[in-house]
Design an enzyme around this catalytic site. Structure first.
Site, PDB file in Angstrom:
ATOM      1  N   ARG A   1      30.250  24.951  26.739  1.00 37.54           N
ATOM      2  CA  ARG A   1      30.535  24.726  27.223  1.00 37.54           C
ATOM      3  C   ARG A   1      31.324  24.076  27.788  1.00 37.54           C
ATOM      4  O   ARG A   1      32.443  23.467  26.650  1.00 37.54           O
ATOM      5  CB  ARG A   1      29.079  23.841  28.295  1.00 37.54           C
ATOM      6  CG  ARG A   1      28.137  24.342  27.659  1.00 37.54           C
ATOM      7  CD  ARG A   1      28.054  24.595  29.409  1.00 37.54           C
ATOM      8  NE  ARG A   1      26.612  26.123  29.800  1.00 37.54           N
ATOM      9  CZ  ARG A   1      25.849  26.815  29.923  1.00 37.54           C
ATOM     10  NH1 ARG A   1      27.561  28.126  29.216  1.00 37.54           N
ATOM     11  NH2 ARG A   1      25.161  27.184  29.764  1.00 37.54           N
TER      12      ARG A   1
ATOM     13  N   HIS B   1      35.057  34.401  29.793  1.00 31.35           N
ATOM     14  CA  HIS B   1      33.937  34.210  30.522  1.00 31.35           C
ATOM     15  C   HIS B   1      32.964  35.415  30.273  1.00 31.35           C
ATOM     16  O   HIS B   1      31.951  34.944  31.037  1.00 31.35           O
ATOM     17  CB  HIS B   1      34.343  32.778  31.192  1.00 31.35           C
ATOM     18  CG  HIS B   1      33.126  32.049  31.296  1.00 31.35           C
ATOM     19  ND1 HIS B   1      32.873  30.392  31.572  1.00 31.35           N
ATOM     20  CD2 HIS B   1      31.454  32.309  31.156  1.00 31.35           C
ATOM     21  CE1 HIS B   1      32.180  29.779  31.841  1.00 31.35           C
ATOM     22  NE2 HIS B   1      31.341  31.551  30.727  1.00 31.35           N
TER      23      HIS B   1
END
Length: 172
Positions: free
Chosen positions: A87, A135
């Site tokens: 994250r 991502h």
């Protein structure tokens, strides 16, 4: 392997199966199928100091926020690579930029960021020691996902706990 849950554990087992020496980091020290898991501050320091590659797949909790910081980078090997898949809140971006200039780690592959999308003028885009990925560390298979949901509903209807429940106390 920072994080040895469902995703990190699967990756650790796969790498160990290919003959790589894998050390994991998790909430408790233990032996897993093909690799050992360290925990606590000493375990985190050992992961940084001993490994050629550090892959982050930790959950984001109060304890893991900012875990990839100057102190961690300063313990890494000069030839190490950081692979950040966890994250954005795990990584102190300014600390990484300074660490790369200081030579530890040697390279960083980054898939997640504190602010997404990554700003067009962000230094990561042009840094020679950084690889930016879009991502997409994983892709969901719709059939597998549908089966997982159906199995969870069936377990609930039988009065059982479905797989994959999040612990509110742990944060993941």
């Amino acid at each position: 392997m920072l994080g040895t849950g469902k995703i990190g554990g699967e990756l650790a087992r796969a790498l160990a199966g290919l003959g790589y020496q894998v050390t994991g980091y998790g909430s408790r020290a233990r032996e897993e199928d093909g690799y050992r898991v360290l925990s606590g501050p000493e375990g985190l320091s050992a992961i940084a100091a001993e490994n050629h590659a550090v892959v982050n797949l930790l959950p984001l909790t109060d304890e893991t926020r900012g875990v990839l910081h100057a102190g961690f980078f300063g313990q890494m090997r000069e030839d190490a690579i950081l692979i950040q898949l966890g994250r954005g809140g795990h990584l102190v971006e300014d600390d990484l930029l300074a660490a790369l200039e200081a030579g530890r780690p040697a390279l960083a592959a980054l898939d997640v960021f504190a602010h997404e999308p990554l700003a067009p003028g962000h230094p990561f885009w042009s840094h020679p020691k950084v690889m930016v990925t879009p991502h997409v560390a994983g892709d969901a298979d719709f059939g597998v996902t549908a089966r997982f949901i159906a199995e969870g509903i069936a377990a609930h209807e039988r009065g059982e706990h479905p797989k994959g429940l999040v612990s509110r106390q742990r944060g993941y």
